[in-house]
Scaffold this motif. Structure first.
Motif, PDB file in Angstrom:
ATOM      1  N   ARG A 125     -30.427  52.307 -16.847  1.00 15.68           N
ATOM      2  CA  ARG A 125     -29.548  52.730 -17.944  1.00 15.68           C
ATOM      3  C   ARG A 125     -30.036  52.201 -19.293  1.00 15.68           C
ATOM      4  O   ARG A 125     -29.667  52.745 -20.338  1.00 15.68           O
ATOM      5  N   ALA A 126     -30.864  51.168 -19.245  1.00 13.01           N
ATOM      6  CA  ALA A 126     -31.403  50.621 -20.499  1.00 13.01           C
ATOM      7  C   ALA A 126     -32.571  51.458 -21.023  1.00 13.01           C
ATOM      8  O   ALA A 126     -33.026  51.260 -22.149  1.00 13.01           O
ATOM      9  N   LEU A 127     -33.076  52.399 -20.229  1.00 15.32           N
ATOM     10  CA  LEU A 127     -34.192  53.228 -20.695  1.00 15.32           C
ATOM     11  C   LEU A 127     -33.650  54.322 -21.618  1.00 15.32           C
ATOM     12  O   LEU A 127     -32.731  55.052 -21.233  1.00 15.32           O
ATOM     13  N   PRO A 128     -34.215  54.439 -22.842  1.00 11.67           N
ATOM     14  CA  PRO A 128     -33.687  55.417 -23.791  1.00 11.67           C
ATOM     15  C   PRO A 128     -33.686  56.837 -23.220  1.00 11.67           C
ATOM     16  O   PRO A 128     -34.689  57.294 -22.693  1.00 11.67           O
ATOM     17  N   GLY A 129     -32.527  57.497 -23.311  1.00 11.96           N
ATOM     18  CA  GLY A 129     -32.412  58.902 -22.894  1.00 11.96           C
ATOM     19  C   GLY A 129     -32.126  59.080 -21.413  1.00 11.96           C
ATOM     20  O   GLY A 129     -31.849  60.187 -20.965  1.00 11.96           O
ATOM     21  N   VAL A 130     -32.176  57.993 -20.630  1.00 13.02           N
ATOM     22  CA  VAL A 130     -31.977  58.126 -19.184  1.00 13.02           C
ATOM     23  C   VAL A 130     -30.504  57.893 -18.842  1.00 13.02           C
ATOM     24  O   VAL A 130     -29.893  56.935 -19.319  1.00 13.02           O
ATOM     25  N   THR A 131     -29.934  58.775 -18.041  1.00 12.60           N
ATOM     26  CA  THR A 131     -28.565  58.553 -17.561  1.00 12.60           C
ATOM     27  C   THR A 131     -28.603  58.482 -16.038  1.00 12.60           C
ATOM     28  O   THR A 131     -29.425  59.137 -15.397  1.00 12.60           O
ATOM     29  N   VAL A 132     -27.715  57.665 -15.474  1.00  8.55           N
ATOM     30  CA  VAL A 132     -27.728  57.503 -14.010  1.00  8.55           C
ATOM     31  C   VAL A 132     -26.318  57.570 -13.465  1.00  8.55           C
ATOM     32  O   VAL A 132     -25.436  56.819 -13.889  1.00  8.55           O
ATOM     33  N   HIS A 133     -26.139  58.434 -12.513  1.00 10.09           N
ATOM     34  CA  HIS A 133     -24.889  58.542 -11.775  1.00 10.09           C
ATOM     35  C   HIS A 133     -24.788  57.319 -10.854  1.00 10.09           C
ATOM     36  O   HIS A 133     -25.762  56.940 -10.212  1.00 10.09           O
ATOM     37  N   GLN A 134     -23.593  56.710 -10.806  1.00  7.74           N
ATOM     38  CA  GLN A 134     -23.449  55.517  -9.949  1.00  7.74           C
ATOM     39  C   GLN A 134     -23.324  55.942  -8.485  1.00  7.74           C
ATOM     40  O   GLN A 134     -22.274  56.401  -8.043  1.00  7.74           O
ATOM     41  N   ALA A 135     -24.433  55.772  -7.746  1.00  7.30           N
ATOM     42  CA  ALA A 135     -24.466  56.230  -6.352  1.00  7.30           C
ATOM     43  C   ALA A 135     -23.546  55.372  -5.502  1.00  7.30           C
ATOM     44  O   ALA A 135     -23.559  54.156  -5.588  1.00  7.30           O
ATOM     45  N   ALA A 136     -22.733  56.039  -4.654  1.00  7.56           N
ATOM     46  CA  ALA A 136     -21.774  55.318  -3.815  1.00  7.56           C
ATOM     47  C   ALA A 136     -22.365  54.910  -2.474  1.00  7.56           C
ATOM     48  O   ALA A 136     -21.755  54.154  -1.733  1.00  7.56           O
ATOM     49  N   GLY A 137     -23.540  55.440  -2.139  1.00  4.32           N
ATOM     50  CA  GLY A 137     -24.080  55.123  -0.823  1.00  4.32           C
ATOM     51  C   GLY A 137     -25.585  55.299  -0.736  1.00  4.32           C
ATOM     52  O   GLY A 137     -26.246  55.548  -1.740  1.00  4.32           O
ATOM     53  N   ALA A 138     -26.105  55.174   0.487  1.00  3.71           N
ATOM     54  CA  ALA A 138     -27.552  55.224   0.792  1.00  3.71           C
ATOM     55  C   ALA A 138     -28.285  54.113   0.026  1.00  3.71           C
ATOM     56  O   ALA A 138     -27.668  53.114  -0.363  1.00  3.71           O
ATOM     57  N   PHE A 139     -29.596  54.252  -0.202  1.00  2.00           N
ATOM     58  CA  PHE A 139     -30.258  53.234  -1.031  1.00  2.00           C
ATOM     59  C   PHE A 139     -31.193  53.865  -2.060  1.00  2.00           C
ATOM     60  O   PHE A 139     -32.341  53.473  -2.211  1.00  2.00           O
ATOM     61  N   TYR A 140     -30.631  54.878  -2.729  1.00  2.00           N
ATOM     62  CA  TYR A 140     -31.396  55.579  -3.760  1.00  2.00           C
ATOM     63  C   TYR A 140     -30.583  55.730  -5.042  1.00  2.00           C
ATOM     64  O   TYR A 140     -29.359  55.810  -4.991  1.00  2.00           O
ATOM     65  N   LEU A 141     -31.302  55.803  -6.163  1.00  2.00           N
ATOM     66  CA  LEU A 141     -30.683  56.238  -7.414  1.00  2.00           C
ATOM     67  C   LEU A 141     -31.419  57.499  -7.854  1.00  2.00           C
ATOM     68  O   LEU A 141     -32.609  57.677  -7.548  1.00  2.00           O
ATOM     69  N   PHE A 142     -30.688  58.349  -8.568  1.00  2.00           N
ATOM     70  CA  PHE A 142     -31.229  59.663  -8.923  1.00  2.00           C
ATOM     71  C   PHE A 142     -30.985  59.897 -10.415  1.00  2.00           C
ATOM     72  O   PHE A 142     -30.122  60.684 -10.798  1.00  2.00           O
ATOM     73  N   PRO A 143     -31.733  59.145 -11.264  1.00  2.00           N
ATOM     74  CA  PRO A 143     -31.481  59.263 -12.706  1.00  2.00           C
ATOM     75  C   PRO A 143     -31.966  60.582 -13.301  1.00  2.00           C
ATOM     76  O   PRO A 143     -32.928  61.175 -12.823  1.00  2.00           O
ATOM     77  N   ARG A 144     -31.269  60.968 -14.370  1.00  2.00           N
ATOM     78  CA  ARG A 144     -31.670  62.166 -15.120  1.00  2.00           C
ATOM     79  C   ARG A 144     -32.680  61.728 -16.173  1.00  2.00           C
ATOM     80  O   ARG A 144     -32.413  60.833 -16.980  1.00  2.00           O
ATOM     81  N   ILE A 145     -33.829  62.375 -16.154  1.00  2.00           N
ATOM     82  CA  ILE A 145     -34.927  61.912 -17.021  1.00  2.00           C
ATOM     83  C   ILE A 145     -35.463  63.016 -17.928  1.00  2.00           C
ATOM     84  O   ILE A 145     -36.501  62.842 -18.550  1.00  2.00           O
ATOM     85  N   ASP A 146     -34.754  64.159 -18.007  1.00  2.00           N
ATOM     86  CA  ASP A 146     -35.358  65.278 -18.748  1.00  2.00           C
ATOM     87  C   ASP A 146     -35.452  65.035 -20.249  1.00  2.00           C
ATOM     88  O   ASP A 146     -36.117  65.800 -20.954  1.00  2.00           O
ATOM     89  N   ALA A 147     -34.860  63.925 -20.725  1.00  5.05           N
ATOM     90  CA  ALA A 147     -35.007  63.599 -22.156  1.00  5.05           C
ATOM     91  C   ALA A 147     -36.468  63.305 -22.504  1.00  5.05           C
ATOM     92  O   ALA A 147     -36.851  63.389 -23.677  1.00  5.05           O
TER      93      ALA A 147
END
Ligand code: PMP
Ligand code: GLU
Length: 398
Positions: free
Chosen positions: A309-331
Motif C-alpha cells: 500500500r506504500a507503493l505509489p498508485g498501488v491499491t490492495v484489497h484486504q484478502a480474507a484467506g489463502a496466502f496471496y495478495l492481488f494488488p492493482r498495479i495498472d497505475a
C-alpha cells in the motif's frame, strides 16, 4: 514433430514456470526473492515425516488400490465429518496425486466436447487448461474488486445453461484470497440447483487459511441437496506443508468418484503408498502445526499489505484467506523501467524479476489484467527485503 491439437492448445502452468525460472536464477547464484509460487515455506511437521519413514520400514512399498488405501479414505471421511459436518461413505472418496490431479480427473470424467464449465475470474491458472484438455469450454466470468472478487448469483444465473456441466468455486481463492460467506454460497447453490446438469466443483485446498474472523464454509454443508451436487476437492499440500508429497482427494457423488478412480487405474495407478500413509498421519494428527502456520501467515499478510500500500498508485484489497495478495498495479502502465515501457502485468513481472530481482505472477495468468499476485508464504525477512526492492523499483520508474 506433430503434436496433438490438445497439446498444441495447452500452455504450461505459469505459476510453476515462474517458479522454475526463479530456481534456475538462484542456481546461477542470482539472489531472487520469490513471491511467485504458492507453497508454504514450512517443513512438513515431524510426526508426518516420521509416519512416512515407518511406512517404508513396515513395507508399505507396493501398489495400493488405485483410488487410495482404505485407512486414508477413512481419515478423509472422518475429517469431512468433524470439520465440515458432512457424511460420506468410502465409495464417495478418491485419493489422487495432489488436488491438481483430482481436478484434472474430474474434468476428464465429467466433460464431453463442448460442455461448459463456469470459472469466475481471476481464477487459479490450471482450471481453464484442464477443462480444455478434457474437450470442455471454459466460460470465464470476470468478478470485480467491488464485489470482493466474488461471483454473484446474478452473474452465475446469466451464464448457466443446459450446456453447463460444472461451476468451479475456489474459496478461499487463489489468487485473490476471497472467502465466500454462507449467504453468498447459499445464493450460488440455489442457482445451481435449478440446473440439474450442473455440478459444483468446490476447490477447498486453502480451507484453514482464513483471517480477520472469517470462516471457511463448505458449500456442500448447506443442505443434503447441495451436497449431492458438489464435488469437494481438497488435499494435504497446503494445510500440512506437504506440496511435494502429492496427495489430494475428492469427495462427492459415487458415480463421479468411481469414474475418477477407474481413470486413475488406467493412468497413474495409486498415489505413492508412502505419501498416503504420511497423509493419514497428517489428517489424524495434532492441528497445532497448522494453527502456528496460519498465525505466521496472518502476520506476514499484514506486513505485505502495508508495504504494497506504500507503493505509489498501488491499491490492495484486504484478502480474507489463502496466502496471496492481488494488488492493482495498472497505475504503472505507460511508465518505463530502465527505458523499457510497461504496458501489461507481464511486462511489470518481467521488469521486476530482472531489475529488482523480485518474482511474482502477472494477473493476466489468472485471467485478470492490471493486477499481480504475490504469495506471502515466505519468511518475514524475505517479505521485508522484497518490499524494499519493490519500493526502490517504483522510485526509479520513468
Ligand atoms: N487448487 C488451487 C486453487 C491451488 O492453488 C493449488 C495449488 N497448486 C491446487 C489446487 C493444487 O494443489 P496440489 O498441490 O494438491 O496439487
Ligand atoms: N497452486 C500454487 C500456485 O498457484 C502452486 C503452483 C501450481 O500448482 O500451479 O502458485
Amino acid at each position: 514433430m506433430r503434436l496433438s491439437r490438445r497439446a498444441e492448445a495447452m500452455a504450461p502452468s505459469p505459476t510453476l514456470a515462474m517458479d522454475a525460472q526463479v530456481k534456475e536464477m538462484r542456481r546461477q547464484g542470482i539472489d531472487v526473492i520469490g513471491f511467485s509460487v504458492g507453497e508454504p515455506d514450512f517443513d512438513t511437521p515431524e510426526h508426518i515425516r516420521q509416519a512416512a519413514v515407518e511406512a517404508v520400514e513396515r513395507g508399505y512399498t507396493r501398489y495400493t488400490p488405485a483410488g487410495g488405501i482404505p485407512e486414508l479414505k477413512e481419515a478423509i471421511r472422518d475429517k469431512l465429518a468433524q470439520v465440515n459436518g458432512l457424511t460420506y461413505t468410502l465409495d464417495q472418496i478418491v485419493v489422487s496425486v495432489g488436488a491438481k490431479h483430482a481436478l484434472y480427473n474430474a474434468f476428464q470424467v465429467l466433460l464431453d466436447d463442448g460442455d461448459e464449465v463456469i470459472i469466475p475470474a481471476p481464477y487459479w491458472v490450471s482450471y481453464a487448461d484442464q477443462v480444455r484438455l478434457a474437450g470442455g469450454r471454459p466460460v470465464i466470468v470476470p468478478t470485480s474488486e467491488e464485489s470482493g472478487f466474488k461471483l454473484t448469483a446474478e452473474q452465475l444465473k446469466q451464464h448457466l445453461s443446459h450446456r453447463t456441466r460444472a461451476l468451479v468455486l475456489n474459496s478461499p481463492c487463489n489468487p485473490t484470497g476471497a472467502v465466500y460467506g454462507r449467504e453468498e454460497l447459499a445464493a450460488l447453490a440455489e442457482a445451481v440447483l435449478s440446473h440439474p446438469s450442473c455440478l459444483i466443483i468446490a476447490d477447498e485446498i486453502y480451507e484453514p487459511f482464513v483471517y480477520d474472523g472469517h470462516e471457511h464454509v463448505s458449500i456442500a454443508s448447506l443442505s443434503p441437496d447441495v451436497q449431492a451436487r458438489t464435488l469437494i476437492i481438497n488435499g494435504v499440500s497446503k494445510t500440512y506443508a506437504m506440496t511435494g508429497w502429492r496427495i489430494g482427494y475428492a469427495a462427492g457423488p459415487k458415480a463421479v468418484i468411481k469414474a475418477m478412480a477407474d481413470l486413475q487405474s488406467q493412468s497413474t495407478s495409486n498415489p505413492t503408498s508412502i505419501a498416503q500413509w504420511a497423509a493419514v498421519a497428517a489428517l489424524r494428527g495434532p492441528e497445532e502445526p497448522v494453527r502456528k502456520m496460519v498465525a505466521a501467515f496472518l502476520e506476514r499478510r499484514d506486513i505485505m499489505l502495508e508495504g504494497l500500500r506504500a507503493l505509489p498508485g498501488v491499491t490492495v484489497h484486504q484478502a480474507a484467506g489463502a496466502f496471496y495478495l492481488f494488488p492493482r498495479i495498472d497505475a504503472v502502465f505507460g511508465r518505463t523501467a530502465g527505458g523499457q515501457r510497461i504496458d501489461t502485468s507481464a511486462d511489470l513481472a518481467m521488469q521486476l524479476l530482472h531489475r529488482a530481482r523480485v518474482a511474482l505472477v502477472p494477473g493476466s495468468a489468472f485471467g485478470m489484467e492490471g493486477y499481480v499476485r504475490l504469495s506471502y508464504a515466505t519468511s518475514t525477512e524475505q517479505i521485508r527485503a522484497g518490499l524494499e526492492r519493490m519500493a526502490a523499483f517504483w522510485r526509479e520508474l520513468g
